[in-house]
Design a protein around this motif. Structure first.
Motif, PDB file in Angstrom:
ATOM      1  N   HIS A 156     -22.425  11.516   1.780  1.00 32.41           N
ATOM      2  CA  HIS A 156     -21.310  12.148   1.989  1.00 32.41           C
ATOM      3  C   HIS A 156     -20.338  10.918   2.700  1.00 32.41           C
ATOM      4  N   ALA A 157     -20.636   9.671   2.522  1.00 33.03           N
ATOM      5  CA  ALA A 157     -20.008   8.575   3.048  1.00 33.03           C
ATOM      6  C   ALA A 157     -18.462   8.618   2.618  1.00 33.03           C
ATOM      7  N   LEU A 158     -18.013   9.064   1.219  1.00 35.00           N
ATOM      8  CA  LEU A 158     -16.667   8.692   0.750  1.00 35.00           C
ATOM      9  C   LEU A 158     -16.225  10.152   0.550  1.00 35.00           C
ATOM     10  N   ASP A 159     -16.530  11.012   1.188  1.00 34.71           N
ATOM     11  CA  ASP A 159     -15.887  12.492   1.342  1.00 34.71           C
ATOM     12  C   ASP A 159     -14.447  12.184   1.958  1.00 34.71           C
ATOM     13  N   GLY A 160     -13.419  12.404   1.247  1.00 37.10           N
ATOM     14  CA  GLY A 160     -11.858  12.497   1.341  1.00 37.10           C
ATOM     15  C   GLY A 160     -11.254  11.108   1.270  1.00 37.10           C
ATOM     16  N   VAL A 161     -12.286  10.007   0.771  1.00 34.46           N
ATOM     17  CA  VAL A 161     -11.784   8.712   0.487  1.00 34.46           C
ATOM     18  C   VAL A 161     -10.942   8.473  -0.759  1.00 34.46           C
ATOM     19  N   ASP A 162     -10.058   7.976  -0.724  1.00 40.40           N
ATOM     20  CA  ASP A 162      -9.253   7.822  -1.991  1.00 40.40           C
ATOM     21  C   ASP A 162      -9.348   6.508  -2.969  1.00 40.40           C
ATOM     22  N   ASN A 163      -9.507   5.474  -2.169  1.00 35.09           N
ATOM     23  CA  ASN A 163      -9.699   4.117  -2.654  1.00 35.09           C
ATOM     24  C   ASN A 163     -10.795   3.353  -1.485  1.00 35.09           C
ATOM     25  N   VAL A 164     -11.522   2.441  -2.206  1.00 33.48           N
ATOM     26  CA  VAL A 164     -12.436   1.568  -1.566  1.00 33.48           C
ATOM     27  C   VAL A 164     -12.185   0.191  -1.806  1.00 33.48           C
ATOM     28  N   PHE A 165     -12.222  -0.946  -0.724  1.00 37.45           N
ATOM     29  CA  PHE A 165     -12.117  -2.225  -0.752  1.00 37.45           C
ATOM     30  C   PHE A 165     -13.064  -3.083  -0.040  1.00 37.45           C
ATOM     31  N   GLY A 166     -13.574  -3.991  -0.736  1.00 32.90           N
ATOM     32  CA  GLY A 166     -14.521  -4.867  -0.255  1.00 32.90           C
ATOM     33  C   GLY A 166     -14.440  -6.498  -0.377  1.00 32.90           C
TER      34      GLY A 166
END
Length: 398
Positions: A156-166
């Protein structure tokens, strides 16, 4: 407004640049292998002690998720940094060499963690100027499948997350520059393990045996035609046999051989074709040489896909931002290695890009080389670039 917030953020990180480098050097001296990063994870968690954020440890294993909440409604952006090292004996000429024999930060993950810690601390200090939430993904085990990313997502690390950057620092790209590419930017990967079973015998009586070495050698040659004769010339694919274990005695016909292979592709279609053809070649060799085989075939990291709209919008904002250390922003070619950030990109529209980190002196060795080095000046560039992205994202999302 964004410019003034960025200015405050950049000033805070300028004041902490020496500490950023100290953190990187400490991590470089104390590397830990994938899935074994106990002390590194504890170090990261301890860094956030008494800071105004929420920290969740042991996410998907040894991952750490830090949530910085502005207290105002808005979007949620995730930023990721990995922290595992490699099973390599360090040969780089640096004063802060690895203290762990046979283990080395030969891919720059120590730099990723160092810049991210200082950036996160600085974002906590200015969070009242933002709207929404920042999720910092400190990820373990990028180097070894199944990888830490998929395990953190399952937890559940991405729960509620809209976008990811790396970001990845790159030892053979010019220091001070950013490099990006929309759509497919890094290959997908598979690995396979084959046991070819024949019938052993005496070298003087080959007619009474089925030589596994001959069959396995034919397999190694036969699969070379998959890329040259089964793939569209405009598609990207590669097959490598990294291990051929047929050691025996000079006068003994080997009864079994073990092979390990690596597959890279720039599309799921190509990855499917290569797997199908490898299986077909093994079926043919089994019939031709009267041998049997056992195959373990694992498709692991997917093709890394940068969302085109998110990438172009982000690059447009970065080009309008004044970062004194930044010399330029350039479109780059797709990169051959694989990267488990691809799992995040399958779940959320994402962007992964590169910060040049070629050393100022000496040869720029590639990643995973025992003499790998980076320019530590790349860390502040990475921190400011990612910080700029977060500010534009969360002020815009207000």
């Amino acid at each position: 407004m964004n410019a003034s917030i960025k200015s405050v953020l950049f000033e805070k990180m300028n004041a902490k640049q020496d500490r950023m480098i100290e953190i990187r050097r400490y991590l470089h001296e104390n590397p830990e292998l994938s899935f074994q990063e106990e002390k590194t994870a504890a170090y990261i968690a301890d860094f956030y002690k008494d800071k105004d954020c929420n920290v969740r440890i042991n996410v998907g294993g040894r991952g750490i998720v830090v949530t910085i909440d502005s207290g105002k409604p808005g979007k949620t952006v995730a930023i990721r940094a990995d922290f595992d090292a490699l099973p390599i004996e360090e040969e780089a000429d640096v004063q802060f060499k690895s203290k762990n024999p046979g283990v080395m930060h030969a891919c720059g993950h120590d730099g990723h963690t160092a810049y991210m810690l200082i950036l996160a601390e600085s974002l906590i200090e200015i969070k009242d100027s933002l709207a929404g939430k920042i999720v910092v993904l400190h990820q373990h085990a990028e180097e070894v499948p199944p990888g830490g990313a998929i395990k953190m997502i399952e937890d559940h690390a991405l729960d509620g997350v809209d976008n990811v950057f790396g970001i990845h620092v790159m030892s053979q790209m010019e220091t001070g520059k950013l490099f990006y590419r929309p759509e497919n930017i890094q290959t997908g990967r598979a690995n396979f393990h084959v046991k070819i079973q024949g019938v052993g015998g005496h070298g003087s009586s080959p007619h009474k045996a089925n030589d596994a070495i001959v069959a396995a050698s034919y397999f190694v040659v036969a699969i070379q035609s998959i890329v040259s004769r089964r793939l569209n010339p405009f598609d990207v694919g590669s097959i490598t046999i990294g291990n051929f274990d047929g050691r025996g005695s000079f006068n003994v016909i080997k009864d079994a051989v073990l092979l390990d292979g690596d597959v890279r592709s720039m599309s799921e279609e190509v990855r499917t074709i290569i797997e199908k053809e490898i299986r077909a070649k093994l079926d043919g060799i089994a019939a031709m040489f009267d041998v049997t085989y056992e195959l373990e075939y694992e498709n692991d990291y997917p093709v890394l896909y940068n969302d085109p709209e998110l990438t172009e919008e982000t690059i447009s904002h970065l080009k309008q931002t004044t970062i004194p250390e930044l010399k330029g922003i350039e479109l780059c070619d797709a990169q051959p290695p694989s990267e488990d950030f691809a799992y995040y990109a399958k779940e959320r529209p994402s962007m992964f890009f590169y910060v040049g980190a070629a050393p100022e002196e000496g040869e720029a060795y590639p990643h995973h080389h025992p003499k790998f080095k980076i320019s530590e000046s790349s860390l502040i560039v990475a921190a400011k670039a990612m910080g700029s992205i977060v500010v534009d994202y969360l002020v815009k999302g207000e």
